[in-house]
Design a protein around this motif. Structure first.
Motif, PDB file in Angstrom:
ATOM      1  N   GLY A 138       0.792  -1.217   0.000  1.00 41.38           N
ATOM      2  CA  GLY A 138       0.000   0.000   0.000  1.00 41.38           C
ATOM      3  C   GLY A 138       0.826   1.269   0.000  1.00 41.38           C
ATOM      4  O   GLY A 138       0.295   2.366   0.225  1.00 41.38           O
ATOM      5  N   GLN A 139       2.116   1.141  -0.240  1.00 39.43           N
ATOM      6  CA  GLN A 139       3.002   2.304  -0.322  1.00 39.43           C
ATOM      7  C   GLN A 139       4.240   1.910  -1.121  1.00 39.43           C
ATOM      8  O   GLN A 139       4.550   0.723  -1.246  1.00 39.43           O
ATOM      9  N   THR A 140       4.928   2.897  -1.660  1.00 34.87           N
ATOM     10  CA  THR A 140       6.141   2.601  -2.426  1.00 34.87           C
ATOM     11  C   THR A 140       7.250   2.133  -1.500  1.00 34.87           C
ATOM     12  O   THR A 140       7.588   2.809  -0.526  1.00 34.87           O
ATOM     13  N   VAL A 141       7.811   0.960  -1.809  1.00 36.73           N
ATOM     14  CA  VAL A 141       8.912   0.397  -1.026  1.00 36.73           C
ATOM     15  C   VAL A 141      10.071   0.187  -1.990  1.00 36.73           C
ATOM     16  O   VAL A 141      10.344  -0.928  -2.438  1.00 36.73           O
ATOM     17  N   ALA A 142      10.756   1.285  -2.321  1.00 35.53           N
ATOM     18  CA  ALA A 142      11.838   1.210  -3.303  1.00 35.53           C
ATOM     19  C   ALA A 142      12.970   0.309  -2.848  1.00 35.53           C
ATOM     20  O   ALA A 142      13.669  -0.308  -3.661  1.00 35.53           O
ATOM     21  N   GLU A 143      13.181   0.206  -1.526  1.00 36.32           N
ATOM     22  CA  GLU A 143      14.329  -0.521  -0.985  1.00 36.32           C
ATOM     23  C   GLU A 143      14.163  -2.038  -0.981  1.00 36.32           C
ATOM     24  O   GLU A 143      15.038  -2.765  -0.507  1.00 36.32           O
ATOM     25  N   ILE A 144      13.066  -2.559  -1.529  1.00 36.44           N
ATOM     26  CA  ILE A 144      12.870  -4.008  -1.581  1.00 36.44           C
ATOM     27  C   ILE A 144      13.769  -4.660  -2.634  1.00 36.44           C
ATOM     28  O   ILE A 144      14.109  -5.835  -2.546  1.00 36.44           O
ATOM     29  N   VAL A 145      14.172  -3.906  -3.660  1.00 38.21           N
ATOM     30  CA  VAL A 145      15.091  -4.427  -4.673  1.00 38.21           C
ATOM     31  C   VAL A 145      16.135  -3.363  -4.991  1.00 38.21           C
ATOM     32  O   VAL A 145      15.912  -2.174  -4.779  1.00 38.21           O
ATOM     33  N   THR A 146      17.262  -3.798  -5.524  1.00 34.60           N
ATOM     34  CA  THR A 146      18.263  -2.878  -6.065  1.00 34.60           C
ATOM     35  C   THR A 146      18.476  -3.205  -7.539  1.00 34.60           C
ATOM     36  O   THR A 146      17.973  -4.206  -8.042  1.00 34.60           O
ATOM     37  N   GLY A 147      19.218  -2.342  -8.215  1.00 31.22           N
ATOM     38  CA  GLY A 147      19.380  -2.520  -9.653  1.00 31.22           C
ATOM     39  C   GLY A 147      18.184  -2.013 -10.431  1.00 31.22           C
ATOM     40  O   GLY A 147      17.943  -2.430 -11.565  1.00 31.22           O
TER      41      GLY A 147
END
Length: 419
Positions: A167-176
């Motif tokens: 329900g929110q942006t979680v940019a830190e779940i992946v890199t690259g």
């Protein structure tokens, strides 16, 4: 008995046993250090464009969470199996510990040839895989990254899928990821730049001039192409390159900038030139100053190791050299300077760590800052490996892996065994 099998996992286990013997680790401690904490196998069904349903097997292995969340790439390739994924996760653990990152190792993958999928099918499969992984991953549990067969776009689909469920942006779940979706400047080039930087460090160690030296690069994907370009920019004549479609050889040096443009537009080296054709199997035994295997595992066996004619062997790929070949290379270490894979290709995970940190802080760096910090980390690790190798008079791989294993072992001993 173990659920992990196959030649790649057996290779990782053999390498660990060599280090465990060198470090005199008691037998009852070895299983806890080697065996992965968790392995997940999932089915990923998707609708094909023709209306049929296809099911693909997906995996994720998390080796240890002692030092922090696990970290590792996700591979889309027909060869992917649980044993290979587990081996890659183990190597990632030693790599992260060697360069001082607060991570354990992980790896994932789907058994699929991505070129057989349309873009819509590829997106569907990527999103389904992440959907199945959501209970087992997170920014402080397991952070994914690209690997062979995956790219920035697939990481963006992973991130979006996870974010929709949160329900929110979680940019830190992946890199690259693409820079536009929270990625960091310099991540795509990080592994290749790191390989070329460490080749420079090895050349300095050997008092060898790179300007005018020769190099051969096996594999012309992201790592191999950037490595070739960076070496070219340092004045190295890249005389041979290869990918899954074939190999090219020109003793006077190939036009690497043009080759990179061709591969970027065509997706491979195919169609570039018939004039410079070479049997791909012959590339690794060409005479050259720098040899960079940057493709897949287990390409250098004992026989080939005896026939290598390079001065620096820079392992851009994970596990390109078998344990039997290592025995040969250890005897030849006065002739061939090895930059082992867990050091040589670690620039990618170093800058992935920087991306994760920037995403967590919502504070982003300029590319010059990213590169400066990457080279600083790599220089420190190179110096530590070199010092350990000289101090104990051991092979560079032994020195590098020993540092990584010692750090993981020390953390486990300090934290103890729960409950």
């Amino acid at each position: 008995m173990t659920v992990y099998n196959g030649p790649v996992f057996e290779m990782a286990a053999k390498q660990f046993e060599v280090i465990a013997d060198y470090l005199s680790i008691p037998e009852d401690e070895r299983g806890r250090l080697l065996m992965p904490k968790r392995a997940v196998a999932v089915s990923c069904p998707i609708h094909r464009d023709d209306g049929t349903t296809a099911v693909f097997e997906g995996y994720r292995v998390q080796h240890h969470l002692t030092l922090g969340p696990t970290k590792g790439g996700t591979r889309f390739a027909a060869s992917v199996d649980l044993g290979e994924v587990a081996a890659l996760a183990i190597w990632m653990s030693w790599k992260c510990a060697l360069v001082g990152l607060p991570y354990g190792g992980a790896k994932g993958g789907i058994s699929v040839d991505p070129s057989s999928l349309s873009r819509r099918e590829l997106e569907a499969l990527s999103r389904r895989y992440m959907q199945e992984m959501i209970p087992f991953v997170g920014p402080h549990t397991d952070v994914m990254a690209p690997d062979m067969g995956t790219n920035e776009q697939i990481m963006a689909w992973f991130m979006d899928t996870y974010s929709m469920y949160q329900g929110q942006t979680v940019a830190e779940i992946v890199t690259g990821k693409p820079v536009s979706a929270g990625g960091t400047l310099g991540r795509r080039e990080a592994t290749g730049r790191g390989v070329a930087h460490l080749v420079s460090r090895a050349a300095d160690e050997l008092r060898m001039r790179l300007n005018g030296a020769t190099a051969a690069v096996q594999g012309f994907g992201n790592v191999g192409s950037i490595t070739a370009l960076e070496l070219h920019n340092k004045g190295v004549k890249v005389v041979a390159v290869s990918d899954h479609t074939g190999a090219l050889h020109r003793p006077a040096g190939l036009d690497i900038p043009r080759l990179v443009e061709h591969a970027a537009s065509r997706g491979s080296l195919e169609g570039y030139s018939k004039e410079h054709g070479l049997d791909a199997e012959d590339l690794l035994s060409l005479p050259c100053d720098v040899l960079v295997p940057a493709a897949v595992e287990r390409v250098i066996d004992a026989k080939l190791a005896s026939n290598l004619r390079c001065r620096i062997l820079a392992e851009g790929a994970n596990g390109p050299t078998t344990p039997e070949a290592d025995q040969v290379l250890e005897r030849r270490r006065e002739e061939i300077f090895l930059i082992p894979d867990i050091l040589c290709n670690s620039g990618g995970v170093v800058v992935s760590y920087f991306e994760w940190v920037q995403d967590l802080q919502r504070l982003f760096w300029e590319e010059e800052e990213v590169m400066r910090r990457e080279y600083q980390v790599l220089d420190r690790a190179f110096d530590q490996v070199s010092a350990r190798s000289k101090r104990d008079n051991v092979f560079n791989r032994t020195a590098a892996m020993a540092i990584g294993v010692e750090r993981v072992r020390g953390a486990k001993e300090t934290r103890g065994l729960f409950p």
